[in-house]
Design an enzyme around this catalytic site. Sequence first.
Site, PDB file in Angstrom:
ATOM      1  N   SER A  10      -6.180   8.901  -4.587  1.00 10.64           N
ATOM      2  CA  SER A  10      -7.507   8.380  -4.292  1.00 10.64           C
ATOM      3  C   SER A  10      -7.774   8.452  -2.788  1.00 10.64           C
ATOM      4  CB  SER A  10      -7.576   6.916  -4.739  1.00 10.64           C
ATOM      5  OG  SER A  10      -6.587   6.171  -4.021  1.00 10.64           O
ATOM      6  N   HIS A  12      -8.126   5.769  -1.058  1.00 12.58           N
ATOM      7  CA  HIS A  12      -7.191   4.745  -0.589  1.00 12.58           C
ATOM      8  C   HIS A  12      -5.798   5.336  -0.423  1.00 12.58           C
ATOM      9  CE1 HIS A  12      -5.031   0.989  -0.262  1.00 12.58           C
ATOM     10  NE2 HIS A  12      -4.416   1.199  -1.407  1.00 12.58           N
ATOM     11  N   ASP A  32      -0.702  11.968  -9.870  1.00 10.73           N
ATOM     12  CA  ASP A  32      -1.964  11.448 -10.402  1.00 10.73           C
ATOM     13  C   ASP A  32      -2.178  12.052 -11.780  1.00 10.73           C
ATOM     14  OD1 ASP A  32      -4.740  10.186  -8.968  1.00 10.73           O
ATOM     15  OD2 ASP A  32      -5.039  11.353 -10.793  1.00 10.73           O
ATOM     16  N   ASP A  33      -2.736  11.261 -12.687  1.00  9.84           N
ATOM     17  CA  ASP A  33      -2.927  11.752 -14.051  1.00  9.84           C
ATOM     18  C   ASP A  33      -4.056  12.770 -14.163  1.00  9.84           C
ATOM     19  OD1 ASP A  33      -0.775  10.373 -15.062  1.00  9.84           O
ATOM     20  OD2 ASP A  33      -1.948   8.614 -15.647  1.00  9.84           O
ATOM     21  N   GLY A  68      -6.738   1.461  -5.550  1.00  8.67           N
ATOM     22  CA  GLY A  68      -7.428   0.317  -4.969  1.00  8.67           C
ATOM     23  C   GLY A  68      -7.706  -0.802  -5.949  1.00  8.67           C
ATOM     24  N   HIS A 135      -2.168 -17.161  10.900  1.00  6.95           N
ATOM     25  CA  HIS A 135      -0.920 -17.892  10.652  1.00  6.95           C
ATOM     26  C   HIS A 135      -0.986 -18.704   9.360  1.00  6.95           C
ATOM     27  CE1 HIS A 135      -2.675 -21.826  11.684  1.00  6.95           C
ATOM     28  NE2 HIS A 135      -3.416 -21.111  12.533  1.00  6.95           N
TER      29      HIS A 135
END
Length: 205
Positions: A10, A12, A32-33, A68, A135
Site C-alpha cells: 500500500s 502506507h 500482497d494478495d 493501514g 510522556h
Amino acid sequence: MNRLAILGASGHGKVIADAAEQSGWGSIVFFDDAWPELTSNGRWSVVGSSAELLANLEKYDGVVVGIGDNRIRCQKLQQLGAAGANIVSVIHPYAAVSPYVKLGVGSVVFANSVINADAVIGLGAIINTGSVIEHDCLLGECAHVSPNATLAGGAVLGRLVWVGANACVKQQVSIGDEAVVGMGSVVLRNVIAGQVVVGNPAKPL
C-alpha cells in the site's frame, strides 16, 4: 538487518519501506494478495502473496505489516506471530523516540514524530509523520496516530483507535477501543468505545 518483508503493498507500506531503507535495512520486498498482477510498489518489488510469505518466513530477518486498516493489520500480525515470523518495528532515523519508551513489536514510527519518556505503545501501532506522543501516554494494540496529531501527557488510546491528522487529545483523556477521532478535532473529554467524534471541541458524530 538485511532482509525485510513487508506484507501489504500500500501507500502506507511504501512509507514503511522508505523508513526501513533509511534505518539500515538492505533488502526490502513486498508481499500482497494482488500479486502477480501487482509487481511493484514504488521502487520496491512485490514478490508474492501472503501465502508465499507464510511459506518462506525463514528467508527474512524481519517482517512488518504495511496495512493501514487497524483491524486488518492486527489480524495479519496475529497470523504472522502464530506462524513464527520475526515481527519487527521500523523507526525512521528522523523520529525522536525516548529510550524510556516501551514500543510494541510490529509498530512503525515515521519521520519527525516524537515519543516522549514513559509512553507505552502497543503491538502494531502506527505513529505517523510529525505526530507527538507525550510522556506517559498509553496506546493499545494497532492504534493509529495520524500525521501531525498530538496526544498530551498521560492520554490513553484503546485498542484499534484511530486519531485523524492534526487532531489533539488533552492530557489524561481516555479514548475507548475502536473509537475514531476526526481530522483536526480537539478532544477534551473521554470518548467511549466505538464512538466517532469530530470538531473543536470534539463531539459525537
